[in-house]
Scaffold this active site. Structure first.
Site, mmCIF file in Angstrom:
data_model
loop_
_atom_site.group_PDB
_atom_site.id
_atom_site.type_symbol
_atom_site.label_atom_id
_atom_site.label_comp_id
_atom_site.label_asym_id
_atom_site.label_seq_id
_atom_site.Cartn_x
_atom_site.Cartn_y
_atom_site.Cartn_z
ATOM 1 N N GLN A 177 5.883 9.675 12.750
ATOM 2 C CA GLN A 177 4.586 9.984 13.354
ATOM 3 C C GLN A 177 4.642 10.107 14.870
ATOM 4 O OE1 GLN A 177 1.831 10.883 11.972
ATOM 5 N NE2 GLN A 177 2.384 10.488 9.843
ATOM 6 N N ALA A 195 10.194 16.899 10.228
ATOM 7 C CA ALA A 195 9.794 18.017 11.072
ATOM 8 C C ALA A 195 8.353 18.446 10.859
ATOM 9 C CB ALA A 195 10.728 19.202 10.849
ATOM 10 N N CYS A 320 -10.681 4.524 -3.654
ATOM 11 C CA CYS A 320 -11.561 5.442 -4.376
ATOM 12 C C CYS A 320 -11.020 6.860 -4.411
ATOM 13 C CB CYS A 320 -12.940 5.469 -3.717
ATOM 14 S SG CYS A 320 -13.703 3.861 -3.529
#
Length: 460
Positions: A177, A195, A320
């Site tokens: 990240q 990438a 959920c």
């Protein structure tokens, strides 16, 4: 359509597209061959490796290209564990690592090894000293992400790397990240990245292994990529990945400041515009483009569908929205609200007007979803009868148990309790989170004939 899910996969960067198309004509031959076409392909591969290594902060001969970020993680973990098998078969990792790391840890345990998960605080960060205390004499490898993929919190990589070095344990950093935003602090032993997280093509991962780290690749031997990533290199994709990494790094400083300001606005405005919202993750030590918040009394899947209908693509860690109906392991480890969870991750170039429109649309979407579920529009009245209550929510999924709790909490006197019967895993997280948000006391969980009984004492 506003695409706000760059943390899952960033749109292909224009430089990546140009490099990919150009290298399709030049990089199709076998780079291991000595004829002209092979030499040309080999030169492209070498240049891409040098560019990627410069961005990572390692030597070119320490870096290989894999078929994905997940493959890079699995290769790194298995290779390091095998290389240090005489030390032991113990792995240390944070409780909020990417699922690829968790799966590798589970495979180690199934094969007779063991692992220790280091807990995190409510922002999602590990305590460096706590991570250090988890290291043992038989620890073969430690894993710590540079920044979290769900809430954006940056981890204390440099401090943990120092402790690992002092203990003689190599540290694997998952930089998927963060690598597009800048280099990872030094001290790591192995590093992986993907990438498509920075605008390169999918199907290209990076694996860097420092010289001197004991590493034994698993599986059949292969002559390509130093024996660490078998199979023919996808040179056009590799070239595009390296070119786009260099491009996004050149843009990173300006985009960091611009997107950080937009995310700061979302962090400030969402709780003001939408009642009963918890913004999660560290407000300062975080990725510049990512913000996550959770909305009480909201079905996460419906919320995402309604935002999609309003032309916003976002993601969620809410149970959920998953087929297993189990909450995100990241949100669970943080101890924060999981229902109605929304992750907004802005790609490079996102316009301020798109964020403005998102903030205009979100309150109405949340209100509509809450209305459908019969959620309380305001805190319940307090007539204060004399008895405690039991709410039966067995067989009902999030956020219904919390909605039912909110409806009746005002019907018991201050000091009395409401017991919620629920068999949904999310209730174990969301009921305590609701109590903290609404200043009620979470007494605890008790066994029940089916599911569990969650006891809440009314304080206000």
């Amino acid at each position: 359509m506003s695409y706000f899910d760059a943390a899952s996969s960033a749109p292909l960067h224009p430089v990546a597209r140009q490099a990919l198309l150009a290298s399709l004509d030049e990089g199709w031959a076998d780079p291991a061959r000595l004829y002209r076409e092979g030499r040309r392909a080999g030169m492209l591969l070498d240049a891409a490796r040098e560019a990627a290594a410069e961005a990572v902060g390692c030597r070119p001969d320490e870096l290989v290209f894999t078929s994905s970020g997940t493959r890079a993680v699995h290769t790194a973990v298995s290779g390091a564990l095998s290389g240090r098998r005489r030390v032991g078969r113990h792995l240390v990792l944070s409780a909020v690592e990417h699922s690829s790391v968790l799966h590798a840890a589970a495979a180690l345990e199934a094969a007779g090894g063991s692992f220790t998960e280091v807990p995190v605080d409510r922002t999602g960060a590990v305590d460096a000293s706590g991570f250090g205390r988890a290291l043992r004499a038989d620890t073969a490898l430690a894993c710590l992400q540079s920044a979290n993929h769900e809430v954006g919190t940056e981890q204390p990589v440099a401090a943990v790397a120092e402790l690992c070095a002092a203990a003689g344990v190599p540290l694997l950093v998952d930089a998927a990240q963060s690598l597009g935003w800048g280099p990872v602090p030094g001290g790591w032993s192995l590093l992986t990245a993907s990438a498509h997280k920075w605008g390169g093509p999918a199907g290209v991962g990076l694996l860097a292994v420092r010289k001197g780290v004991r590493f034994a690749p698993q599986g059949p031997a292969d002559e390509r990529e130093s024996g660490r990533a078998p199979g023919f290199e996808n040179i056009p994709a590799v070239v595009a990945a390296a070119a786009s990494l260099r491009a996004v790094r050149a843009e990173a400083e300006a985009e960091d400041a611009r997107l950080r300001a937009l995310v700061d606005r979302i962090r400030a405005e969402v709780p003001r515009l939408v009642p009963d919202v918890e913004v999660v993750g560290d407000p300062e030590r975080r990725l510049p483009h990512l913000v996550t918040f959770s909305c009480l009394y909201v079905d996460g899947e419906t919320l995402l569908h309604e935002l999609d209908r309003a032309d916003f693509s976002v993601s969620s860690g809410s149970s959920c929205t998953s087929s297993t109906l189990t909450p995100s392991h990241v949100l669970k480890a943080m101890g924060v609200l999981t229902e109605g969870n929304v992750r907004v991750s802005l790609p490079t170039g996102t316009a301020a007007a798109e964020v403005d429109r998102f903030l205009e649309v979100l309150p109405g979407v949340v209100a509509e979803v809450r209305l459908r579920l019969g959620a309380p529009a305001a805190p319940a009245p307090s007539p204060a009868p004399s008895a405690s209550l039991v709410v039966d929510s067995l067989g009902r999924r999030c956020p219904v148990p919390v909605i039912e709790l909110a409806k009746v909490i005002g019907e018991v006197p201050v000091g009395a309790t409401v017991t919620v019967l629920a068999d949904d895993e999310a209730a174990r997280l969301d009921i305590p989170a609701w109590c903290e948000m609404r200043e009620q006391e979470y007494v605890g969980e008790e066994p029940a004939d089916r599911g569990s009984a969650y006891v809440v004492r009314r304080l206000t």
